[in-house]
Design an enzyme around this catalytic site. Structure first.
Site, PDB file in Angstrom:
ATOM      1  N   CYS A  73       0.786  -1.238   0.156  1.00  5.80           N
ATOM      2  CA  CYS A  73      -0.015  -0.147  -0.052  1.00  5.80           C
ATOM      3  C   CYS A  73       0.780   1.309   0.015  1.00  5.80           C
ATOM      4  O   CYS A  73       1.695   1.335   0.935  1.00  5.80           O
ATOM      5  CB  CYS A  73      -1.022  -0.065   1.125  1.00  5.80           C
ATOM      6  SG  CYS A  73      -1.802   1.425   1.464  1.00  5.80           S
ATOM      7  N   CYS A 183      -0.252   3.798  -6.436  1.00  2.45           N
ATOM      8  CA  CYS A 183      -1.192   2.992  -5.581  1.00  2.45           C
ATOM      9  C   CYS A 183      -1.421   1.642  -6.030  1.00  2.45           C
ATOM     10  O   CYS A 183      -1.636   1.505  -7.169  1.00  2.45           O
ATOM     11  CB  CYS A 183      -2.499   3.811  -5.466  1.00  2.45           C
ATOM     12  SG  CYS A 183      -4.024   2.895  -4.628  1.00  2.45           S
TER      13      CYS A 183
END
Length: 264
Positions: A73, A183
């Site tokens: 992440c 992302c």
């Protein structure tokens, strides 16, 4: 040799893009994955909240006796990777530095775009990492706050998604030759992003780049899984709907998966 699993964490399903690449490059390694879809997206949240949530995921993985943790992440990597890496006695990887390095190798014009969550973009971490490695690079960053909710809703190819991606990325179109998908959710929208940016723009999947570093660390610490140990039991956990998570995971990974709902 070390037959313990590798732990992956993410704010939701995005880290599956890293897992898919791991399964391709290191098919003998076992995976334990926790996705916090109930509290996704992390990007708009305050840094302290992101820190607390990420530590909850880390502590969950530690109860599963993992040999390495991958913070799959970008937002969590930007906020708390350094702290976690310092406090744990197992290897901890983030996804930002591998993506930054790959972007520098890819660009011909020196003009690199970075898209990410509001927190990742506000932290300016990609520009800092890229310019630390190659100061002459010109980095343009763009927050894409609507992308993660679309992916978490499994709206990967809808007309609404195409419209949102087009309108969001328009400011970068024609201005960069390399775009970092900052992302891990964004590779799930890769084909739409490529269509908007054009065929000549190289897309960098920060999560996929991270797998090369995983391989290096497994070798360095001599903690590769024994190739003679054939039985793999990949386990996936989500804080939201196990059924919804499984639908996305099975589509993306191309195999049946075992998903369990947990409360943190």
């Amino acid at each position: 040799m070390d037959n313990r699993p590798i732990g992956f964490l993410d704010s939701g399903v995005g880290g599956l893009t890293v897992v898919r690449e791991l399964m391709r490059q290191l098919p003998h390694e076992e995976v334990i994955y926790i996705g916090d879809s109930a509290r996704a997206p992390y990007g708009p949240r305050p840094a302290e909240q992101i820190r607390d949530y990420t530590w909850q995921l880390v502590n969950f993985l530690l109860t599963k006796d993992v040999k390495m943790i991958v913070i799959a992440c970008n937002t969590a990597t930007a906020v708390v990777w350094e702290e976690i890496k310092e406090k744990l006695d197992i290897p901890v990887l983030g996804v930002i530095l591998p993506g930054a390095s790959a972007a520098i190798k890819s660009t011909h014009s020196g003009k690199i775009g970075v898209i990410g969550t509001p927190m990742t973009v506000t932290s300016d971490i990609y520009r800092k990492k890229i310019e630390a490695l190659s100061p002459e690079m010109e980095v343009s960053s763009l927050a894409c706050p609507k992308f993660v909710p679309l992916v978490e809703s499994n709206e990967l190819t809808s007309s609404v998604t195409k419209k949102v991606v087009y309108e969001t990325l328009l400011p970068l179109a024609g201005k960069v030759d390399t775009l970092v998908l900052g992302c891990t959710h964004y590779p799930l929208l890769r084909s739409i992003i490529q269509n908007v940016m054009g065929p000549d723009v190289k897309l960098i999947d920060s999560g996929a780049e991270c797998v090369r570093d995983i391989s290096v660390l497994l070798n360095y610490f001599e903690i590769n899984r024994s190739r003679e140990e054939q039985t793999l039991r990949h386990r996936f956990y989500t804080t939201a709907s196990a059924k919804s998570f499984a639908e996305i995971a099975e589509h993306w990974l191309g195999q049946k998966v075992s998903v369990e709902h947990i409360d943190l």
